[in-house]
Scaffold this motif. Sequence first.
Motif, PDB file in Angstrom:
ATOM      1  N   ALA A 312       2.486   3.664  -4.403  1.00 25.78           N
ATOM      2  CA  ALA A 312       3.889   3.280  -4.641  1.00 25.78           C
ATOM      3  C   ALA A 312       4.562   4.152  -5.700  1.00 25.78           C
ATOM      4  O   ALA A 312       5.641   3.834  -6.186  1.00 25.78           O
ATOM      5  N   GLN A 313       3.912   5.260  -6.072  1.00 23.52           N
ATOM      6  CA  GLN A 313       4.518   6.166  -7.050  1.00 23.52           C
ATOM      7  C   GLN A 313       5.446   7.141  -6.318  1.00 23.52           C
ATOM      8  O   GLN A 313       5.325   7.321  -5.106  1.00 23.52           O
ATOM      9  N   PRO A 314       6.367   7.817  -7.045  1.00 23.21           N
ATOM     10  CA  PRO A 314       7.224   8.806  -6.374  1.00 23.21           C
ATOM     11  C   PRO A 314       6.397   9.900  -5.687  1.00 23.21           C
ATOM     12  O   PRO A 314       5.308  10.249  -6.162  1.00 23.21           O
ATOM     13  N   LEU A 315       6.930  10.427  -4.596  1.00 24.82           N
ATOM     14  CA  LEU A 315       6.255  11.464  -3.820  1.00 24.82           C
ATOM     15  C   LEU A 315       5.779  12.637  -4.689  1.00 24.82           C
ATOM     16  O   LEU A 315       4.723  13.217  -4.447  1.00 24.82           O
ATOM     17  N   TYR A 437      13.976   9.684  -9.032  1.00 23.22           N
ATOM     18  CA  TYR A 437      12.731  10.183  -8.444  1.00 23.22           C
ATOM     19  C   TYR A 437      12.756   9.982  -6.932  1.00 23.22           C
ATOM     20  O   TYR A 437      13.472   9.118  -6.423  1.00 23.22           O
ATOM     21  N   LEU A 438      11.909  10.731  -6.228  1.00 24.72           N
ATOM     22  CA  LEU A 438      11.760  10.579  -4.775  1.00 24.72           C
ATOM     23  C   LEU A 438      11.147   9.227  -4.439  1.00 24.72           C
ATOM     24  O   LEU A 438      10.430   8.644  -5.263  1.00 24.72           O
ATOM     25  N   PRO A 439      11.389   8.706  -3.220  1.00 26.75           N
ATOM     26  CA  PRO A 439      10.708   7.470  -2.813  1.00 26.75           C
ATOM     27  C   PRO A 439       9.197   7.688  -2.739  1.00 26.75           C
ATOM     28  O   PRO A 439       8.717   8.831  -2.803  1.00 26.75           O
ATOM     29  N   SER A 440       8.440   6.606  -2.562  1.00 28.85           N
ATOM     30  CA  SER A 440       6.969   6.710  -2.569  1.00 28.85           C
ATOM     31  C   SER A 440       6.432   6.906  -1.156  1.00 28.85           C
ATOM     32  O   SER A 440       7.113   6.599  -0.179  1.00 28.85           O
ATOM     33  N   PRO A 441       5.187   7.380  -1.033  1.00 27.88           N
ATOM     34  CA  PRO A 441       4.554   7.502   0.290  1.00 27.88           C
ATOM     35  C   PRO A 441       4.543   6.145   1.020  1.00 27.88           C
ATOM     36  O   PRO A 441       4.684   6.091   2.234  1.00 27.88           O
ATOM     37  N   GLY A 608      -4.414  12.428   3.168  1.00 29.37           N
ATOM     38  CA  GLY A 608      -3.544  13.572   2.920  1.00 29.37           C
ATOM     39  C   GLY A 608      -2.768  13.500   1.621  1.00 29.37           C
ATOM     40  O   GLY A 608      -2.063  14.436   1.260  1.00 29.37           O
ATOM     41  N   TYR A 609      -2.871  12.384   0.900  1.00 24.90           N
ATOM     42  CA  TYR A 609      -2.187  12.234  -0.393  1.00 24.90           C
ATOM     43  C   TYR A 609      -3.207  11.849  -1.455  1.00 24.90           C
ATOM     44  O   TYR A 609      -4.012  10.949  -1.237  1.00 24.90           O
ATOM     45  N   VAL A 610      -3.176  12.541  -2.608  1.00 26.03           N
ATOM     46  CA  VAL A 610      -4.055  12.188  -3.727  1.00 26.03           C
ATOM     47  C   VAL A 610      -3.189  12.073  -4.976  1.00 26.03           C
ATOM     48  O   VAL A 610      -2.416  12.985  -5.295  1.00 26.03           O
ATOM     49  N   LEU A 611      -3.298  10.940  -5.656  1.00 31.11           N
ATOM     50  CA  LEU A 611      -2.493  10.704  -6.856  1.00 31.11           C
ATOM     51  C   LEU A 611      -2.920  11.688  -7.951  1.00 31.11           C
ATOM     52  O   LEU A 611      -4.115  11.871  -8.200  1.00 31.11           O
ATOM     53  N   ARG A 612      -1.943  12.318  -8.602  1.00 31.27           N
ATOM     54  CA  ARG A 612      -2.298  13.292  -9.642  1.00 31.27           C
ATOM     55  C   ARG A 612      -2.744  12.561 -10.912  1.00 31.27           C
ATOM     56  O   ARG A 612      -2.382  11.408 -11.130  1.00 31.27           O
ATOM     57  N   PRO A 613      -3.498  13.253 -11.795  1.00 33.10           N
ATOM     58  CA  PRO A 613      -3.943  12.611 -13.039  1.00 33.10           C
ATOM     59  C   PRO A 613      -2.767  12.061 -13.842  1.00 33.10           C
ATOM     60  O   PRO A 613      -1.682  12.661 -13.844  1.00 33.10           O
ATOM     61  N   ALA A 614      -2.997  10.935 -14.521  1.00 30.01           N
ATOM     62  CA  ALA A 614      -1.935  10.282 -15.305  1.00 30.01           C
ATOM     63  C   ALA A 614      -1.300  11.253 -16.293  1.00 30.01           C
ATOM     64  O   ALA A 614      -0.090  11.236 -16.523  1.00 30.01           O
ATOM     65  N   ILE A 615      -2.136  12.142 -16.847  1.00 25.90           N
ATOM     66  CA  ILE A 615      -1.656  13.084 -17.864  1.00 25.90           C
ATOM     67  C   ILE A 615      -0.570  14.014 -17.280  1.00 25.90           C
ATOM     68  O   ILE A 615       0.215  14.602 -18.001  1.00 25.90           O
ATOM     69  N   MET A 616      -0.510  14.105 -15.953  1.00 27.94           N
ATOM     70  CA  MET A 616       0.516  14.945 -15.313  1.00 27.94           C
ATOM     71  C   MET A 616       1.714  14.137 -14.824  1.00 27.94           C
ATOM     72  O   MET A 616       2.665  14.709 -14.304  1.00 27.94           O
ATOM     73  N   ARG A 617       1.619  12.806 -14.933  1.00 31.63           N
ATOM     74  CA  ARG A 617       2.717  11.987 -14.401  1.00 31.63           C
ATOM     75  C   ARG A 617       3.556  11.337 -15.493  1.00 31.63           C
ATOM     76  O   ARG A 617       4.734  11.084 -15.321  1.00 31.63           O
ATOM     77  N   GLU A 618       2.902  11.025 -16.630  1.00 30.63           N
ATOM     78  CA  GLU A 618       3.619  10.280 -17.669  1.00 30.63           C
ATOM     79  C   GLU A 618       4.810  11.077 -18.170  1.00 30.63           C
ATOM     80  O   GLU A 618       4.720  12.290 -18.351  1.00 30.63           O
ATOM     81  N   GLU A 619       5.907  10.360 -18.445  1.00 26.98           N
ATOM     82  CA  GLU A 619       7.134  11.002 -18.936  1.00 26.98           C
ATOM     83  C   GLU A 619       6.832  11.849 -20.171  1.00 26.98           C
ATOM     84  O   GLU A 619       7.205  13.000 -20.264  1.00 26.98           O
ATOM     85  N   VAL A 620       6.145  11.197 -21.161  1.00 33.47           N
ATOM     86  CA  VAL A 620       5.825  11.934 -22.385  1.00 33.47           C
ATOM     87  C   VAL A 620       4.327  12.176 -22.409  1.00 33.47           C
ATOM     88  O   VAL A 620       3.551  11.271 -22.660  1.00 33.47           O
TER      89      VAL A 620
END
Length: 915
Positions: A312-315, A437-441, A608-620
Amino acid sequence: KKKTVSFSTMPNDRKINSTAACISFMLEGCELKKVRSNSRMYSRFFVLDADMRSVRWEPSKKDSEKAKIEIKSVKEVRVGKKTPVLRSNGLSDQFPDECAFSIIYGDNYESLDLVASSADVVSAWVMGLRYLVSYGKHTPEAPGTSHPSLRTSWISSVFDLADLEKSGRIPVSRAVQLIKALNPGMKTSTIELKFKELQKASERPSTEVACDLFVEAYCELCTRPEIFFLLVQFSSNKEYLGLKDLLMFLEVEQGMEGVTEEKCLEIVGKYEPSKEGREKGYLAIDGFTRYLLSADCSIFDPQHRKVCQDMAQPLSHYYISSAHSACLLEDNFWGRSDISGYISALGLGCRSIELVLWDGPEGEPVVYTSPSAASCVPFRAVVGLIDQHAFTASAYPLILCLVVRCSAPQQRLAAQCLRKTLGEKLYLEPPNPAASYLPSPEQLKGRILIKGKKLPPGCEDSEGEVSDEEEGWELARRLGQEEREAPEGGGPRRVRLSRELSELVSLCQAVPFQDFESSRRGQRYWEMCSFSEVEAGRFANECPAELVSYNKRFLSRVYPSPMRIDASNMNPQDFWKCGCQMVAMNYQTPGLMMDLNAGWFRQNGACGYVLRPAIMREEVSYFSANAKDSLPGVPAQLLHLKVISGQNLPKPKGSGAKGEVVEPYVCAEIHGIPADCAEHRTKTALQSGDNPVFDESLEFQINLPELAVLRFVVLDDDYIGDEFIAQYTIPFECLQPGYRHVPLQSLAGEPLPHATLFVHVAITDRRGGGKGHRRGLAGRRGRRVREYTSTKATGIKAIDEVFRTATQPLREATDLRENVQNALVSFKELCGLTPAANMKQCILTVAAWLLHSDSAPSVTLNLAEKYPPMEAQGPIPDLLRKVLTAYETMNQTSRTLIESADAVYGKLIQAQQAG
């Protein structure tokens, strides 16, 4: 009188496949090196007494009554360098871990430290001694005299079924087929050779085989010593695993939780071949081997076989499996366009496909990817195929990347075709300008998105000019079409775009990339850029943190350099580490890069979709992909990998005409951020047939586990032409701990039937801060300086002051954690275990010492208390006192951590929120 034992299948070698064989080997004796506490080594001849009550050695300065150890005084037998003497520095580099073992004996827990010539000799001694110790009081009968075992009676019953004439003999050919059916990967020639050899030895050559010979052949061929050794370690009677033994193995070694005896009974029912074993709840060696080889025991965590990540995260927060010119089945220059390439890419869960549209001869657009005009496919056919196969492997959105090289009238036909064929699946809703942000998968399930150019907002005409994409021009150059396209006076090329095609583009509008600053100011979340491999590589090296930050909101696609005319692949890890979501791969080209891609996308149900590490998604969050050591806020881990053996390894495909034998070695590679990339290899297993034993331990430090991939490669050291035997690639997060089989694959990623590697996997937190520790030269452990996490100064006074308040709680947090980790490792080492061991193994070890001793003090563990104390009554030997003290330290440091953690965490959150 020197004699060594080998587990290899060479006919002249002894093969240890039962405890009886171990004991007869010990009765003959062999040379071992005895290690003194001053680190000197002496060769001595060790032998088991005929009455099997003690082990002696000679020559010795002591009188013969003193140069021996009684079996009943043995507390424990340890494999590897697990005592202070063997761990001490003067020695540890002189011999490998698997050639050492120690006998802990006597009321004072003294150790006799020994080094053997090979791991096989160690196994024979350790297995035999453990067997004798467990039988302790009543001396076992001499090997071979006891009543038929569970296994023997089962094999005999199999023989009886095959003995159709009931003559007590069956033809050799039938016997060979029977063993092959029970052991599918085994070569017919190996089995035939074994029967010839046994018939010759017993001097009864014949075309038929009697039952006793069949049983003997089966036991010699189908007993894997390394699995037998494991069974002996956990079995209370050394012949089979009872339900309690199996439960202990699953919990302690395999790290399984919530195992019940019912579950164990189910396993026995499923894998134990003998009827008697299934009825009584026993798992003998054959059933145990089958279980370890089964999917229930796979190295790949079954939770990851289905979608297990938050969808449910952005694309832009996901890596997306992407293909570059998927219809190519061969290389780019000589390739033939063939539609089946699309089917196979979609079947592998690919979620982004590139289509380059050209003017077709019949007035409708075509897709073709090679210079010969004959190899084009009508666009209509490709779209029909995509409609059919888009969601067979995954329900999540498919992105079609259109690169337009055809005239406006043919573009209109292409747009009509897409609307008509894909209908409801096409996602055409305009982006929501209020969202950021983009919609989620999850929201886009079952939809197909079109990535392409859009006409500028003010354009009212039926077609207009847009800047062109760089991609796809390498083909135009070969088709000789580029001259008329190149604009005068340089600048970006322009192309005509029809309104119909422009209107199909919604969430993936292709825009040219200016620079990171302009993107941050003006790029909208539904706009995306494509980068050539060279350009993306430059950003990844020069400004990785900016690229990571850019990819938090925007999708980026990286395509291979046009110089790759052989359709070779770039390393996707180079771009994943910077957060690039779509790295376009040439699916038709097998090899390391494609293995990494295929292995990586297996981890989320292959959707076909893999969630990226949190360290790459968090705003800060501050993350630079080129970090050379551990990352702030991400606990590093240690991977302890033991490569034990290989099964049914094939010959390399392209090797020259040499004998059947391979001389394999295994390379284990970690691919991830630069700080994690590493490779270790085992030694070569010489003359080992198809089932080599490696028995080698490798260790890796993993700083960003969420991005790490482990790849096993089996290579042939004695090759002509081609050395590649097999490979298997698995994301670090999907590894299961314990004893596991690795299902090997060919270069093209197809499974190799029955070819496996047997390994042991353990993952621990890295002990202490800083680098994984190495002992100082003096053999003493130097006090390592603790590394504390500090905050990065921004140069804005007010912010820096707020974050300075976090310095103290960060120090406290590090101390609390390191103190517990250090206490745990000390306790494990005193128990004679490695830092990779778990608490259950430690408690079991201490319990075993106390059980094998007449004069042992009673030790109690009070489980009614929240932090259970371990207390001893009566006088206790020195080693046990040290163990109890280490346990108490571990208890106290854990208690301090548990009781102080919330307050420290509170202070950190407070500083973060204020900041």
